[in-house]
Design a protein around this motif. Structure first.
Motif, PDB file in Angstrom:
ATOM      1  N   VAL A  67     -16.956 -31.616  16.342  1.00 28.35           N
ATOM      2  CA  VAL A  67     -15.781 -30.798  16.051  1.00 28.35           C
ATOM      3  C   VAL A  67     -14.718 -31.685  15.416  1.00 28.35           C
ATOM      4  O   VAL A  67     -14.346 -32.724  15.952  1.00 28.35           O
ATOM      5  CB  VAL A  67     -15.234 -30.147  17.344  1.00 28.35           C
ATOM      6  N   LYS A  68     -14.254 -31.253  14.241  1.00 27.81           N
ATOM      7  CA  LYS A  68     -13.261 -32.035  13.512  1.00 27.81           C
ATOM      8  C   LYS A  68     -11.971 -31.241  13.403  1.00 27.81           C
ATOM      9  O   LYS A  68     -11.960 -30.030  13.505  1.00 27.81           O
ATOM     10  CB  LYS A  68     -13.782 -32.377  12.118  1.00 27.81           C
ATOM     11  N   GLY A  69     -10.885 -31.949  13.183  1.00 28.65           N
ATOM     12  CA  GLY A  69      -9.592 -31.304  13.000  1.00 28.65           C
ATOM     13  C   GLY A  69      -8.905 -31.000  14.308  1.00 28.65           C
ATOM     14  O   GLY A  69      -9.264 -31.515  15.357  1.00 28.65           O
ATOM     15  N   THR A  70      -7.891 -30.144  14.238  1.00 29.30           N
ATOM     16  CA  THR A  70      -7.124 -29.775  15.413  1.00 29.30           C
ATOM     17  C   THR A  70      -6.771 -28.295  15.325  1.00 29.30           C
ATOM     18  O   THR A  70      -6.493 -27.793  14.241  1.00 29.30           O
ATOM     19  CB  THR A  70      -5.849 -30.635  15.530  1.00 29.30           C
ATOM     20  N   PRO A  71      -6.794 -27.597  16.451  1.00 31.23           N
ATOM     21  CA  PRO A  71      -6.467 -26.171  16.405  1.00 31.23           C
ATOM     22  C   PRO A  71      -4.968 -25.911  16.352  1.00 31.23           C
ATOM     23  O   PRO A  71      -4.549 -24.769  16.283  1.00 31.23           O
ATOM     24  CB  PRO A  71      -7.068 -25.633  17.708  1.00 31.23           C
ATOM     25  N   LEU A  82      -9.960 -34.629   8.989  1.00 33.82           N
ATOM     26  CA  LEU A  82     -11.236 -35.300   8.759  1.00 33.82           C
ATOM     27  C   LEU A  82     -11.724 -36.110   9.951  1.00 33.82           C
ATOM     28  O   LEU A  82     -12.770 -36.757   9.877  1.00 33.82           O
ATOM     29  CB  LEU A  82     -11.123 -36.212   7.534  1.00 33.82           C
ATOM     30  N   LEU A  83     -10.970 -36.110  11.048  1.00 34.93           N
ATOM     31  CA  LEU A  83     -11.339 -36.896  12.223  1.00 34.93           C
ATOM     32  C   LEU A  83     -11.958 -36.007  13.293  1.00 34.93           C
ATOM     33  O   LEU A  83     -11.513 -34.882  13.510  1.00 34.93           O
ATOM     34  CB  LEU A  83     -10.112 -37.597  12.804  1.00 34.93           C
ATOM     35  N   THR A  84     -12.981 -36.545  13.979  1.00 29.19           N
ATOM     36  CA  THR A  84     -13.545 -35.826  15.118  1.00 29.19           C
ATOM     37  C   THR A  84     -12.590 -35.933  16.301  1.00 29.19           C
ATOM     38  O   THR A  84     -11.641 -36.712  16.285  1.00 29.19           O
ATOM     39  CB  THR A  84     -14.911 -36.412  15.518  1.00 29.19           C
ATOM     40  N   HIS A 143     -16.415 -45.831  14.486  1.00 32.15           N
ATOM     41  CA  HIS A 143     -15.172 -45.080  14.313  1.00 32.15           C
ATOM     42  C   HIS A 143     -14.984 -44.727  12.836  1.00 32.15           C
ATOM     43  O   HIS A 143     -14.833 -45.600  11.992  1.00 32.15           O
ATOM     44  CB  HIS A 143     -13.975 -45.892  14.815  1.00 32.15           C
ATOM     45  N   GLY A 144     -15.035 -43.448  12.532  1.00 26.20           N
ATOM     46  CA  GLY A 144     -14.866 -42.983  11.162  1.00 26.20           C
ATOM     47  C   GLY A 144     -16.112 -43.054  10.310  1.00 26.20           C
ATOM     48  O   GLY A 144     -16.081 -42.700   9.142  1.00 26.20           O
ATOM     49  N   VAL A 145     -17.233 -43.500  10.872  1.00 30.13           N
ATOM     50  CA  VAL A 145     -18.473 -43.628  10.116  1.00 30.13           C
ATOM     51  C   VAL A 145     -19.243 -42.313  10.209  1.00 30.13           C
ATOM     52  O   VAL A 145     -19.374 -41.730  11.278  1.00 30.13           O
ATOM     53  CB  VAL A 145     -19.338 -44.778  10.682  1.00 30.13           C
ATOM     54  N   ASN A 151     -21.673 -34.532   8.888  1.00 31.03           N
ATOM     55  CA  ASN A 151     -20.309 -34.230   9.334  1.00 31.03           C
ATOM     56  C   ASN A 151     -19.263 -34.918   8.461  1.00 31.03           C
ATOM     57  O   ASN A 151     -18.189 -35.285   8.922  1.00 31.03           O
ATOM     58  CB  ASN A 151     -20.127 -34.619  10.809  1.00 31.03           C
ATOM     59  N   LYS A 152     -19.584 -35.111   7.197  1.00 25.76           N
ATOM     60  CA  LYS A 152     -18.665 -35.796   6.291  1.00 25.76           C
ATOM     61  C   LYS A 152     -17.480 -34.926   5.929  1.00 25.76           C
ATOM     62  O   LYS A 152     -16.362 -35.407   5.801  1.00 25.76           O
ATOM     63  CB  LYS A 152     -19.413 -36.225   5.029  1.00 25.76           C
ATOM     64  N   TYR A 153     -17.721 -33.638   5.731  1.00 27.78           N
ATOM     65  CA  TYR A 153     -16.637 -32.749   5.312  1.00 27.78           C
ATOM     66  C   TYR A 153     -16.236 -31.798   6.393  1.00 27.78           C
ATOM     67  O   TYR A 153     -16.931 -31.384   7.197  1.00 27.78           O
ATOM     68  CB  TYR A 153     -17.058 -31.956   4.081  1.00 27.78           C
TER      69      TYR A 153
END
Length: 153
Positions: A67-71, A82-84, A143-145, A151-153
């Motif tokens: 899950v990426k982003g924030t609600p 772009l961050l999990t 971290h960030g890989v 899950n790149k986008y």
């Protein structure tokens, strides 16, 4: 001024694991999952421990590492998009108490599962694969890989 934002954090995802009682709720939810699985009559105890471990690790992998982003509406110009969730915890700072707890808890569950399955080779392989799938993404080197662009986008 952030109109419509009711929280004081720039990104509330960064502090969620430091909230009061969240660790206790986490442990209780794993315990409830285990008791529910134990109440199914045709599952043996080793199968229940393996299922508890695999379900726990699958849910934690999905929630923390896919899950990426924030609600929430955040004023960060889309930086956290772009961050999990794992990469957002404690603003990305490594080795915090929250990250240590989330890294140690699958290991403790794995050790309990291995003990109660009496180190059966089939259960051992399943539980080890499940543990590695949830521990490797937590390493600071990842971290960030995005491995193979997943899950790149």
């Amino acid at each position: 001024m952030n109109v419509g934002v009711a929280h004081s954090e720039v990104n509330p995802n960064t502090r969620v694991m430091n909230s009061r009682g969240i660790w206790l709720a986490y442990v209780i939810s794993v315990g409830v999952l285990h008791v529910v699985l134990l109440s199914i009559p045709f599952f043996s105890v080793p199968v229940v421990w393996t299922l508890t471990n695999v379900i726990h690790n699958l849910v934690m992998y999905l929630l923390l590492h896919t899950v990426k982003g924030t609600p929430f509406e955040t004023p960060d110009q889309g930086k956290d998009r772009l961050l999990t969730h794992w990469e957002q915890i404690d603003y990305g700072t490594q080795c915090t108490s929250s990250r240590k707890f989330l890294s140690v808890s699958p290991v403790v569950l794995y050790l309990l599962t291995s003990f109660y399955t009496k180190y059966d080779p089939v259960h051992f392989v399943i539980n080890t694969a499940s543990l590695l799938s949830v521990l490797l993404p937590k390493l600071p080197q990842f971290h960030g890989v995005r491995v193979c662009g997943i899950n790149k986008y």
